[in-house]
Structures are given as structure tokens and as C-alpha cells.
Design an enzyme around this catalytic site. Structure first.
Site, PDB file in Angstrom:
ATOM      1  N   GLY A  23      -9.502  -6.119   9.204  1.00  0.00           N
ATOM      2  CA  GLY A  23      -8.488  -5.379   9.500  1.00  0.00           C
ATOM      3  C   GLY A  23      -8.129  -5.897  11.207  1.00  0.00           C
ATOM      4  O   GLY A  23      -7.383  -6.946  11.127  1.00  0.00           O
ATOM      5  N   ARG A  24      -8.754  -5.465  12.176  1.00  0.00           N
ATOM      6  CA  ARG A  24      -8.528  -5.547  13.307  1.00  0.00           C
ATOM      7  C   ARG A  24      -8.476  -7.156  13.694  1.00  0.00           C
ATOM      8  O   ARG A  24      -7.814  -7.683  14.576  1.00  0.00           O
ATOM      9  CB  ARG A  24      -9.359  -4.802  14.546  1.00  0.00           C
ATOM     10  CG  ARG A  24      -8.887  -3.543  14.470  1.00  0.00           C
ATOM     11  CD  ARG A  24      -9.673  -2.783  15.549  1.00  0.00           C
ATOM     12  NE  ARG A  24     -10.958  -2.127  14.783  1.00  0.00           N
ATOM     13  CZ  ARG A  24     -12.138  -1.882  15.241  1.00  0.00           C
ATOM     14  NH1 ARG A  24     -11.843  -1.522  16.538  1.00  0.00           N
ATOM     15  NH2 ARG A  24     -13.281  -1.626  14.572  1.00  0.00           N
ATOM     16  N   GLN A  50       0.970  -1.262  -0.066  1.00  0.00           N
ATOM     17  CA  GLN A  50      -0.017  -0.047   0.084  1.00  0.00           C
ATOM     18  C   GLN A  50       0.739   1.126  -0.096  1.00  0.00           C
ATOM     19  O   GLN A  50       1.457   1.502   0.798  1.00  0.00           O
ATOM     20  CB  GLN A  50      -0.862  -0.190   1.152  1.00  0.00           C
ATOM     21  CG  GLN A  50      -1.878   1.145   1.159  1.00  0.00           C
ATOM     22  CD  GLN A  50      -2.810   1.314   2.370  1.00  0.00           C
ATOM     23  OE1 GLN A  50      -2.265   1.801   3.386  1.00  0.00           O
ATOM     24  NE2 GLN A  50      -4.099   1.244   2.332  1.00  0.00           N
ATOM     25  N   TYR A  84      -5.519  11.458   4.102  1.00  0.00           N
ATOM     26  CA  TYR A  84      -4.408  11.512   3.555  1.00  0.00           C
ATOM     27  C   TYR A  84      -4.350  12.197   2.321  1.00  0.00           C
ATOM     28  O   TYR A  84      -5.322  12.698   1.792  1.00  0.00           O
ATOM     29  CB  TYR A  84      -3.561  10.245   3.585  1.00  0.00           C
ATOM     30  CG  TYR A  84      -3.554   9.694   4.921  1.00  0.00           C
ATOM     31  CD1 TYR A  84      -2.814  10.208   6.100  1.00  0.00           C
ATOM     32  CD2 TYR A  84      -4.020   8.513   5.103  1.00  0.00           C
ATOM     33  CE1 TYR A  84      -2.737   9.574   7.179  1.00  0.00           C
ATOM     34  CE2 TYR A  84      -3.908   7.781   6.516  1.00  0.00           C
ATOM     35  CZ  TYR A  84      -3.438   8.453   7.520  1.00  0.00           C
ATOM     36  OH  TYR A  84      -3.157   8.051   8.645  1.00  0.00           O
ATOM     37  N   ARG A 131      -7.520   2.311  -2.910  1.00  0.00           N
ATOM     38  CA  ARG A 131      -8.399   2.412  -1.816  1.00  0.00           C
ATOM     39  C   ARG A 131      -8.849   3.846  -1.664  1.00  0.00           C
ATOM     40  O   ARG A 131      -8.490   4.878  -1.499  1.00  0.00           O
ATOM     41  CB  ARG A 131      -7.622   2.171  -0.580  1.00  0.00           C
ATOM     42  CG  ARG A 131      -8.425   2.215   0.794  1.00  0.00           C
ATOM     43  CD  ARG A 131      -7.752   1.865   2.046  1.00  0.00           C
ATOM     44  NE  ARG A 131      -8.168   0.563   2.830  1.00  0.00           N
ATOM     45  CZ  ARG A 131      -8.189   0.635   4.000  1.00  0.00           C
ATOM     46  NH1 ARG A 131      -8.011   1.533   4.919  1.00  0.00           N
ATOM     47  NH2 ARG A 131      -8.660  -0.500   4.572  1.00  0.00           N
TER      48      ARG A 131
END
Length: 362
Positions: free
Chosen positions: A318-319, A98, A177, A224
Site C-alpha cells: 500500500g503505502r 474495490q 466496514y 478482501r
């Protein structure tokens, strides 16, 4: 009927199932943004995922202001990534890199320079630096003559990723971002060709994606996005008008796959967009017909229904992958899941604790 355990092809990348590992910043690199050997063990433990999307990886020193996060702009970093990608491949896995520029979210004490953004702005809240927690700094507006160099940094990072053994790259254009800051009118007040209309605001996304495709081929490039909702102070007044046409543009370019970090009303996690607006995935699905991956706190049952419905082709978790390195097997056998310790999510000082010490189910 499609299931989460069916294989899927993303461009040139064969994935053995549709249970993907979402990007998870874990901060186990060196201060010089060089990956460390323990990262090979961490990723290899999770190689049963259909695809591993690496933690966010800096394309340049300017763009990487997160402590102990890895980069991929120089030869030392490339060499350090090679044993990591090999460890994943040796376990039969696939992994993409990424590509990350943090925009206004960097700390100058880490990068050595003032943050950059589409327009002069300051992100809300605080960032962790090597000197402790500090408020975000005011970012300066990226100059027009700097944009070609920025795009070149992305292309260089993509080439380096392939040299390092990654199967492809994912452009990080989400979560507040740099590229997301250009997409949204709350952070982009430019009056040149990169601001104003939705088409102008996704111009940088288009040009960077074109550069990545030119560098390594469309079949190795994913993107993404985090459509709609406030995230890290980044917001848009009408998300559908920018994210839906941006997704169509990515389809027209031949982008191999698209991942959406979806929104929720609660904003239960810092990276979760906060909004009561309807999710845009159904509208994006209409214009992006290549593989679509969704990510937002899905349970196994929710993910299964979403893939069966055709709204998504795969789901990124994810987590759940932090505390469950064998998540695919646990899903397959309907085994209990381990809740990870949030105190050890980030930080090289934790070492293996909360990183590589979660056992597989017995």
C-alpha cells in the site's frame, strides 16, 4: 522457485508479476463522487504493478460517506472511470475496482441519511466531513427488507465496473466496514438469519459474492477480508470460527482470489487490525486454494520469502506505492525507497502534491 516477479493468473486476469498495489483511499474525486482526470495519471504511473486494486469505490450514496471519494453507481461516474482504466491498460497494467459500503462509518452530512449497520452501534473516534471533523454517529440496524436492495447495489456496481473498463472487482469485506461488521460478533447482535452463528454472520458475504458472480462471472471476482484483531472498533470474540469457514465458502463459490489484510500487535496504522492472536493466513491457506494475496506492511525481503514458501501467491503493497510509483522496478534493482508525506495522502485540496509528483528512480 516462485518469485515476486513471476506472472500469475487470477481467474480471467493475467498479472505480469506478484507485486500488487493495495487499495489506497486518496480522496481526489469530486463532492459528487465523480473521478477526476488526475486520477488517470496517478494510476497509470503505477501500472507496472502486477495488479492495481483501486481505492475503495462506493456502490451507492448510502454507502459512501468519505469526502472526495469516488463512486460507481451512476453513468457519470462510469464515464469518468473509463479514461482511468484505459490509461492503466495503455501502460500494460491491470486494474480491478474495490466495491465499498462503509456501513456505520459514514457521515450523514455526506450521504444525507443515518448510517446503517447490522445492529444499532456507534463507531469510535471521528470522521472528516465537508464541515470539519465530527464524531461518528449512531447507526441504525439494517432492516431485513433492505438487504435485497443492498445486494442489488453491489451487483449493479460490479456491472458498472466492467462497463467502465475494469478487469474485475474486489469486494471490500474488511476493515470494519459493512460486511465486516456483519462478520464479527462485536458489531453483529442480530437474532435473525444474518446474526448469531458464524454461518449466519457470513450469510451476507456469501449472498453478495454470489450476486457479483452472477453479474460478471466468478473469474472476475475477488474478496478482501481482515481476519482477527480489532479494527475501527469492530472486533470478534473468536475470529477463526468465522473467517476460516468464510474463506472455505468463498473457495466453494469459485471466487477467483482472496486478499487478507493481516493483523499486527502494534496496530501501526489506522487500517491495521490490532491483536496478539496468531495470524489466520496459514489456516485460511488450507481451505482457500485459489490465489491468496497477503497485505500488512511487508518489506521486499519478507514478501519474497512469503511467496517462496507458498503461504501467499502474491503480496499487496500500500503505502510504498504512494511515494514509489515505480515500486516494481525499485524492488527489481534493489533501489532506495522514498517515504511518502502523510500530510498529502488524503484530500482533493492537495491536488497533484503528494499524488502524482513523486518521480521514478533515476
Amino acid at each position: 522457485m516462485t518469485t515476486l516477479f513471476d506472472p500469475i493468473q487470477l481467474g480471467s486476469i493475467p498479472c505480469k508479476n506478484r507485486i500488487f498495489m493495495a487499495p489506497l483511499t486518496r480522496a481526489r474525486a469530486t463532492k459528487e463522487a465523480v473521478p477526476t482526470p488526475i486520477m488517470a495519471e496517478y494510476y497509470a504511473q503505477r501500472a507496472d504493478a502486477g495488479l492495481i486494486i483501486s481505492e475503495a469505490v462506493g456502490i451507492s450514496r448510502q454507502g459512501l460517506g468519505w469526502i472526495y471519494a469516488p463512486g460507481i453507481w451512476n453513468d457519470e461516474q462510469v464515464e469518468a472511470w473509463k479514461p482511468i482504466t484505459k490509461a492503466v491498460h495503455d501502460k500494460g497494467g491491470r486494474i480491478v475496482c474495490q466495491l465499498w459500503h462503509m456501513g456505520r462509518m459514514v457521515a450523514s452530512s455526506v450521504t444525507g441519511e443515518q448510517p446503517v449497520a447490522p445492529s444499532v452501534s456507534t463507531a469510535p473516534g471521528y470522521i472528516h466531513t465537508y464541515e470539519g471533523k465530527q464524531p461518528y454517529e449512531e447507526a441504525r440496524a439494517l432492516r431485513l427488507d433492505e438487504i435485497p436492495g443492498l445486494i442489488a447495489d453491489y451487483a449493479n456496481a460490479a456491472r458498472n465496473a466492467i462497463k467502465a473498463g475494469f478487469d474485475g472487482v474486489q469486494l471490500h469485506a474488511a476493515n470494519g466496514y459493512l460486511i465486516d461488521e456483519f462478520l464479527r460478533d462485536g458489531t453483529n447482535q442480530r437474532t435473525d438469519q444474518y446474526g448469531g452463528s458464524p454461518e449466519n454472520r457470513f450469510r451476507l458475504l456469501r449472498e453478495v459474492t454470489e450476486a457479483l458472480i452472477g453479474a460478471i462471472g466468478a473469474e472476475k471476482v475477488g474478496v478482501r477480508l481482515s481476519p482477527n484483531g480489532e479494527i475501527q472498533g469492530c472486533i470478534d470474540s473468536d475470529p477463526a470460527t468465522v473467517f476460516v469457514p468464510a474463506a472455505k465458502m468463498l473457495q466453494d463459490l469459485g471466487t477467483a482470489w482472496l486478499e487478507l489484510r493481516e493483523s499486527d500487535a502494534e496496530g501501526s496504522f489506522p487500517m491495521a487490525p490490532r491483536t496478539n492472536q496468531p495470524k489466520l493466513a496459514p489456516e485460511i491457506r488450507k481451505v482457500f486454494t485459489n490465489p491468496l494475496v497477503l497485505n500488512q506492511g511487508y518489506t521486499f525481503e519478507e514478501a519474497e520469502k512469503t511467496v517462496e514458501s507458498g503461504l501467499a501467491n502474491a503480496i499487496a503493497f500500500g503505502r510504498l506505492f504512494i511515494g514509489n510509483p515505480d515500486l516494481v522496478e525499485r524492488f527489481r534493482k534493489h533501489l532506495p525507497l522514498v517515504e511518502s508525506d502523510s500530510h498529502t495522502w488524503y484530500g482533493a485540496w492537495n491536488g497533484a502534491k503528494g499524488y502524482t509528483d513523486y518521480p521514478d528512480a533515476q
